[in-house]
Design a protein around this motif. Structure first.
Motif, mmCIF file in Angstrom:
data_model
loop_
_atom_site.group_PDB
_atom_site.id
_atom_site.type_symbol
_atom_site.label_atom_id
_atom_site.label_comp_id
_atom_site.label_asym_id
_atom_site.label_seq_id
_atom_site.Cartn_x
_atom_site.Cartn_y
_atom_site.Cartn_z
ATOM 1 N N THR A 138 -29.013 -27.021 4.215
ATOM 2 C CA THR A 138 -28.267 -25.987 4.932
ATOM 3 C C THR A 138 -27.869 -26.448 6.332
ATOM 4 O OG1 THR A 138 -29.394 -24.226 3.730
ATOM 5 C CG2 THR A 138 -28.365 -23.631 5.823
ATOM 6 N N ILE A 139 -28.829 -26.989 7.084
ATOM 7 C CA ILE A 139 -28.514 -27.389 8.452
ATOM 8 C C ILE A 139 -27.600 -28.614 8.477
ATOM 9 C CG2 ILE A 139 -30.611 -26.375 9.397
ATOM 10 C CD1 ILE A 139 -31.860 -29.103 9.497
ATOM 11 N N THR A 140 -27.706 -29.480 7.452
ATOM 12 C CA THR A 140 -26.812 -30.635 7.365
ATOM 13 C C THR A 140 -25.376 -30.181 7.143
ATOM 14 O OG1 THR A 140 -28.566 -32.084 6.536
ATOM 15 C CG2 THR A 140 -26.302 -32.753 6.093
ATOM 16 N N LYS A 141 -25.195 -29.192 6.298
ATOM 17 C CA LYS A 141 -23.847 -28.662 6.061
ATOM 18 C C LYS A 141 -23.289 -28.019 7.324
ATOM 19 C CE LYS A 141 -24.148 -27.813 1.070
ATOM 20 N NZ LYS A 141 -24.167 -26.774 -0.005
ATOM 21 N N ARG A 142 -24.146 -27.314 8.050
ATOM 22 C CA ARG A 142 -23.688 -26.640 9.266
ATOM 23 C C ARG A 142 -23.216 -27.634 10.320
ATOM 24 N NH1 ARG A 142 -28.592 -22.254 10.068
ATOM 25 N NH2 ARG A 142 -27.921 -20.740 8.488
ATOM 26 N N ILE A 143 -24.029 -28.679 10.552
ATOM 27 C CA ILE A 143 -23.638 -29.637 11.582
ATOM 28 C C ILE A 143 -22.412 -30.438 11.129
ATOM 29 C CG2 ILE A 143 -25.196 -31.503 10.802
ATOM 30 C CD1 ILE A 143 -24.348 -30.638 14.463
ATOM 31 N N SER A 144 -22.296 -30.714 9.843
ATOM 32 C CA SER A 144 -21.121 -31.421 9.322
ATOM 33 C C SER A 144 -19.860 -30.595 9.514
ATOM 34 C CB SER A 144 -21.314 -31.752 7.839
ATOM 35 O OG SER A 144 -22.389 -32.651 7.669
ATOM 36 N N ASN A 145 -19.960 -29.291 9.301
ATOM 37 C CA ASN A 145 -18.803 -28.412 9.508
ATOM 38 C C ASN A 145 -18.412 -28.372 10.982
ATOM 39 O OD1 ASN A 145 -18.628 -27.755 6.795
ATOM 40 N ND2 ASN A 145 -19.886 -25.910 6.987
ATOM 41 N N GLN A 146 -19.415 -28.385 11.867
ATOM 42 C CA GLN A 146 -19.125 -28.381 13.297
ATOM 43 C C GLN A 146 -18.421 -29.669 13.718
ATOM 44 O OE1 GLN A 146 -19.673 -25.843 15.689
ATOM 45 N NE2 GLN A 146 -18.397 -27.236 16.879
ATOM 46 N N LEU A 147 -18.877 -30.801 13.181
ATOM 47 C CA LEU A 147 -18.226 -32.073 13.499
ATOM 48 C C LEU A 147 -16.776 -32.072 13.031
ATOM 49 C CD1 LEU A 147 -21.058 -34.614 12.535
ATOM 50 C CD2 LEU A 147 -20.602 -33.563 14.754
ATOM 51 N N LYS A 148 -16.548 -31.535 11.850
ATOM 52 C CA LYS A 148 -15.184 -31.490 11.300
ATOM 53 C C LYS A 148 -14.265 -30.636 12.169
ATOM 54 C CE LYS A 148 -12.683 -30.770 6.953
ATOM 55 N NZ LYS A 148 -11.510 -30.107 7.590
ATOM 56 N N ARG A 149 -14.782 -29.523 12.659
ATOM 57 C CA ARG A 149 -13.963 -28.656 13.510
ATOM 58 C C ARG A 149 -13.498 -29.398 14.761
ATOM 59 N NH1 ARG A 149 -17.290 -23.281 14.592
ATOM 60 N NH2 ARG A 149 -15.405 -22.749 15.746
ATOM 61 N N ILE A 150 -14.365 -30.210 15.318
ATOM 62 C CA ILE A 150 -14.006 -30.941 16.534
ATOM 63 C C ILE A 150 -13.063 -32.097 16.225
ATOM 64 C CG2 ILE A 150 -14.950 -32.408 18.370
ATOM 65 C CD1 ILE A 150 -17.444 -30.608 18.303
ATOM 66 N N ILE A 151 -13.373 -32.843 15.172
ATOM 67 C CA ILE A 151 -12.535 -33.992 14.810
ATOM 68 C C ILE A 151 -11.120 -33.551 14.432
ATOM 69 C CG2 ILE A 151 -12.247 -35.816 13.079
ATOM 70 C CD1 ILE A 151 -15.330 -36.072 13.097
ATOM 71 N N ASP A 152 -10.999 -32.375 13.806
ATOM 72 C CA ASP A 152 -9.687 -31.870 13.386
ATOM 73 C C ASP A 152 -8.962 -31.108 14.492
ATOM 74 O OD1 ASP A 152 -10.166 -32.935 10.910
ATOM 75 O OD2 ASP A 152 -10.728 -31.036 9.961
ATOM 76 N N ASP A 153 -9.610 -30.952 15.639
ATOM 77 C CA ASP A 153 -8.994 -30.223 16.740
ATOM 78 C C ASP A 153 -7.802 -31.009 17.296
ATOM 79 O OD1 ASP A 153 -9.200 -27.966 18.757
ATOM 80 O OD2 ASP A 153 -9.318 -29.700 20.097
#
Length: 324
Positions: free
Chosen positions: A97-112
């Protein structure tokens, strides 16, 4: 088959109990929950501090580098904050669960549209983008799979001498407060009523093998990724440069494991114990070793200012810490 450029793994060299350095005394072995043992030495002078650190680095010159982690106390593990904060209920499911959460956060920044340009990562591979973004989040107060390290033992000394305090108003704010020995400890006739943790601070000596150069500031070993934030990030993100900061994480982000997979305890080759009154005298009152320099305010740390302004990218699970 070993990748070209990766130095063969050998065991790091721990400090020996029989080590003899003037003004240094072996105290005991500290046993981590994984079973790994690391010797604790108390040092009483700044010369002894410099020498014992140099001894650890010299002994590991063929293995790799020895980095430092300043702590107010000793613990049973050396876990990243993202994993540590989920104890004791950590399970394979929660790691997932926490791995998915941090991965989603990284994606949001990289795609910004803007932040990757501020971080100067547009020309990186997807993999190194993720490493750099997670590293910068770690350093600005968001729990990740990285642990914080430095290669300047003065900074490690400062970190162990100060503890963080939270001040709550409409928002949470934080500041570092210097620890002091309770007055009763200075009076010989008063029985010792305070705990050891109130008197001492610690510097963990953490060894990593030489790794393969992956990108500016990033090296990869068989087991770990080490990011030197001073080379990986522009100095507009000032805090890592002020702190001589590096971060390290386990190479494979596995979810079919328990928390011990992410434990760095086995990399600890020695532990230095120092009375906090001695640390205070060694550090002195120079401005380079103050919160104002090591945690520059947003008015001077442009990267910090940018991260604070991007409330659209961060939610209650991932919030940039505000220092005062």
């Amino acid at each position: 088959k070993r990748k070209r450029g990766v130095v063969s793994m050998t065991a790091p060299v721990k400090l020996k109990e029989t080590l003899t350095i003037h003004d240094t005394m072996f105290i005991k072995q500290h046993t981590f929950s994984c079973g790994h043992k690391a010797p604790i030495f108390e040092v009483n002078t700044m010369h002894a501090l410099n020498q014992i650190i140099g001894h650890a680095k010299f002994n590991n010159r063929d293995y790799g580098r020895v980095l430092y982690r300043g702590q107010c106390g000793l613990y049973e593990t050396l876990l990243p904050a993202l994993i540590r904060n989920n104890i004791p209920s950590m399970s394979t499911a929660s790691i997932e669960t926490i791995t998915k959460r941090i991965s989603n956060q990284l994606k949001r920044i990289i795609d910004d549209n803007k932040l990757p340009n501020e971080l100067k990562i547009n020309n990186d591979t997807q993999e190194t983008k993720e490493w750099k973004v997670e590293a910068v989040l770690q350093h600005y107060g968001i729990p990740t799979r990285f642990i914080d390290l430095v290669d300047n033992h003065w900074v490690a000394l400062w970190m162990g001498l100060h503890h963080i305090e939270e001040i709550k108003n409409l928002f949470s704010y934080y500041r570092y407060q210097e620890r002091i020995i309770p007055y009763a400890e200075a009076i010989p006739v008063v029985p010792r009523l305070i705990e050891e943790k109130e008197i001492y601070q610690y510097i963990l000596l953490v060894a990593f093998p030489n790794g393969e150069f992956q990108a500016p500031g990033i090296s990869v070993t068989d087991k770990h990724i080490i990011v030197d934030l001073r080379q990986a990030l522009p100095s507009t993100f000032l805090r890592p440069h002020a702190q001589h900061a590096l971060v390290a994480k386990v190479k494979e982000n596995r979810i079919d494991v328990d928390k011990s997979y992410y434990d760095f305890a086995e990399n600890v080759v020695g532990i230095i114990r120092i009375r906090i009154d001695r640390s205070h005298n060694w550090i002195g009152s120079g401005q380079l070793l103050t919160q104002d320099n090591l945690f520059p305010p947003a008015a001077y740390d442009n990267g910090y200012d940018i991260l604070l302004s991007r409330t659209d990218l961060f939610d209650e699970l991932y919030t940039i810490i505000k220092y005062i």
